[in-house]
Design an enzyme around this catalytic site. Structure first.
Site, PDB file in Angstrom:
ATOM      1  N   THR A  70      51.726  64.948  60.650  1.00  0.00           N
ATOM      2  CA  THR A  70      50.588  64.239  61.232  1.00  0.00           C
ATOM      3  C   THR A  70      49.462  65.210  61.569  1.00  0.00           C
ATOM      4  O   THR A  70      48.297  64.981  61.205  1.00  0.00           O
ATOM      5  CB  THR A  70      51.032  63.472  62.502  1.00  0.00           C
ATOM      6  OG1 THR A  70      52.059  62.550  62.131  1.00  0.00           O
ATOM      7  CG2 THR A  70      49.878  62.733  63.140  1.00  0.00           C
ATOM      8  N   ASN A  84      55.674  57.257  51.215  1.00  0.00           N
ATOM      9  CA  ASN A  84      56.865  57.238  52.055  1.00  0.00           C
ATOM     10  C   ASN A  84      57.545  55.872  52.115  1.00  0.00           C
ATOM     11  O   ASN A  84      58.715  55.777  52.456  1.00  0.00           O
ATOM     12  CB  ASN A  84      56.501  57.703  53.470  1.00  0.00           C
ATOM     13  CG  ASN A  84      55.287  57.001  54.020  1.00  0.00           C
ATOM     14  OD1 ASN A  84      54.195  57.083  53.438  1.00  0.00           O
ATOM     15  ND2 ASN A  84      55.443  56.293  55.108  1.00  0.00           N
ATOM     16  N   CYS A 125      56.937  53.658  61.605  1.00  0.00           N
ATOM     17  CA  CYS A 125      55.781  53.516  62.480  1.00  0.00           C
ATOM     18  C   CYS A 125      55.310  52.071  62.538  1.00  0.00           C
ATOM     19  O   CYS A 125      54.775  51.624  63.537  1.00  0.00           O
ATOM     20  CB  CYS A 125      54.632  54.393  61.997  1.00  0.00           C
ATOM     21  SG  CYS A 125      55.187  55.899  61.211  1.00  0.00           S
TER      22      CYS A 125
END
Ligand SMILES: *Cc1c(COP(=O)(O)O)cnc(C)c1O
Length: 388
Positions: free
Chosen positions: A72, A151, A324
């Site tokens: 990140t 991902n 997430c």
């Protein structure tokens, strides 16, 4: 209960060699690498050596590697750092609709600062068309950020081709390679990228450590302030144990890449074949240009969340979309960008394989899956048309 972990894209366990490389730096080798005395100098040497090892694994030079707190932060540094450094050259940034939120949201924050952001579409497999990139580049374009592999659905982008287009126009190219290190070859020179992000905990390293490759000559502004560490680009006392763990993790991941690929592809394809043999279960993502450990399917007439909970009760750990986005009711931005309808996007399941995955694990999942799907479909209000 037998437990099967199929969520390696969310995180991986720290491997033994990595753990052992870290322990001394959590105990006796505790010095601050910025200290001038022996305790510090010894650690400085070790951090520099770790930098060399990461560089070598990526075919970069040590001065091109910056340690960060993870994928990140690397994405944020690459995008916000180049945008700030080049703001007098131009204020246009190009990205894709399937990026990780770390990159996508960094681009969107630039938009709030007055930059223009073009979000390239993807095809039904999640692939960016190089012709779209070529067409989107304008006079004021300063940066392109497109991930190496996705991902959620595992689609591998044609990075070499995309980066060559950016370079031809004098535009910087960043790629998020968090999911590709150790899965497919990652060589910064061969790919022709200017910036590349990686993360420790996706490659059997610790959480909270990552790196950013910045090609020599590329100028970046720092986005955090306070110290001269990492050549002033990333201030703050180094996560020394994490850095030592990352170097070992990257080195081993790259050394074992081919072997890992060959092992995982067989298990992945067995899992894909078994899951899609159940009626109305379809593969998401590219059938060939795909990460060796990624399976993503849409299960029609079933809620993804209910499926995950039922599988969890059976000891099988999988996810929907990315970790997430689970917990929110929004369907995955990646699947929506690929043109899936809401129902298919909601009924999606991601199963990601890794070092600990065995053929028996896959057999177990395939023996449990059809029954779980059938039971949920029997209870579901989302009936097949004509079934009422
Ligand atoms: C996990 C992931 C990240 C974030 O990395 P962290 O180290 O968890 O911050 C970024 N990009 C991709 C593609 C990822 O899979």
């Amino acid at each position: 209960m037998r437990r099967v972990y199929l969520d390696y894209a969310a995180t991986t366990p720290v491997r033994r060699e990595v753990f052992e490389a870290m322990v001394p730096y959590l105990t006796e080798k505790f010095g601050n690498p910025s200290s001038v005395h022996w305790f510090g100098r010894e650690i400085r040497k070790d951090v520099d050596e770790a930098r060399e090892r990461v560089a070598e694994a990526l075919n970069a030079s040590p001065q091109e590697i910056y340690f960060t707190s993870g994928g990140t932060e690397s994405d944020n540094m690459a995008i916000l750092g180049t945008a700030a450094a080049l703001r007098n050259k131009g204020r246009h940034v190009i990205t894709s609709a399937v990026e990780h939120h770390a990159a996508l949201d960094a681009c969107l924050s630039l938009e709030k600062q007055g930059y223009r952001v073009t979000v390239l579409p993807v095809d039904k497999y999640g692939m960016v068309d190089p012709a779209d990139l070529e067409a989107a580049i304008a006079e004021d374009t300063i940066l392109v950020s497109i991930m190496h592999a996705n991902n959620e659905v595992g689609t591998i982008q044609p990075i070499k081709e995309l980066a060559a287009i950016a370079r031809k126009h004098g535009v910087l190219f960043h790629t998020d390679a968090v999911q590709t290190i150790g899965a497919i070859p990652v060589d910064v020179r061969e790919l022709g990228v200017d910036l590349l992000s990686l993360s420790g905990h996706k490659i059997y390293g610790p959480k909270g450590i990552g790196a950013l490759y910045v090609r020599k000559g590329v100028r970046l502004s720092n986005i955090a302030f306070g110290g001269a560490q990492e050549r002033k680009l990333r201030p703050g006392t180094e996560n020394v144990a994490g850095i030592m763990g990352l170097a070992t993790a990257v080195e081993l991941a790259v050394a074992e890449q081919q072997e890992t690929y060959e092992k995982l592809v067989v298990l992945r394809d067995k899992l894909i074949d078994g899951l899609t043999a159940v009626p109305d279960v379809k593969l998401n993502g590219h059938p060939q240009q795909r990460l060796p450990g990624n399976v993503n399917v849409s299960v029609e007439r079933v809620e993804g969340e209910s499926l995950i909970l039922s599988l969890d009760m059976a000891g099988i750990a999988v996810s929907s979309g990315s970790a997430c986005t689970s917990g929110s009711l929004e369907p995955s931005h990646v699947l929506m960008a690929m043109g899936l309808d809401h129902q298919s996007a909601h009924g999606s399941l991601r199963l990601t394989l890794g070092k600990g995955t065995s053929a028996e694990d896959i057999d177990h999942v395939l023996s449990v899956f059809p029954g779980v799907v059938q039971r949920l479909r029997d209870m579901s209000p989302l009936r097949k048309s004509g079934e009422e």
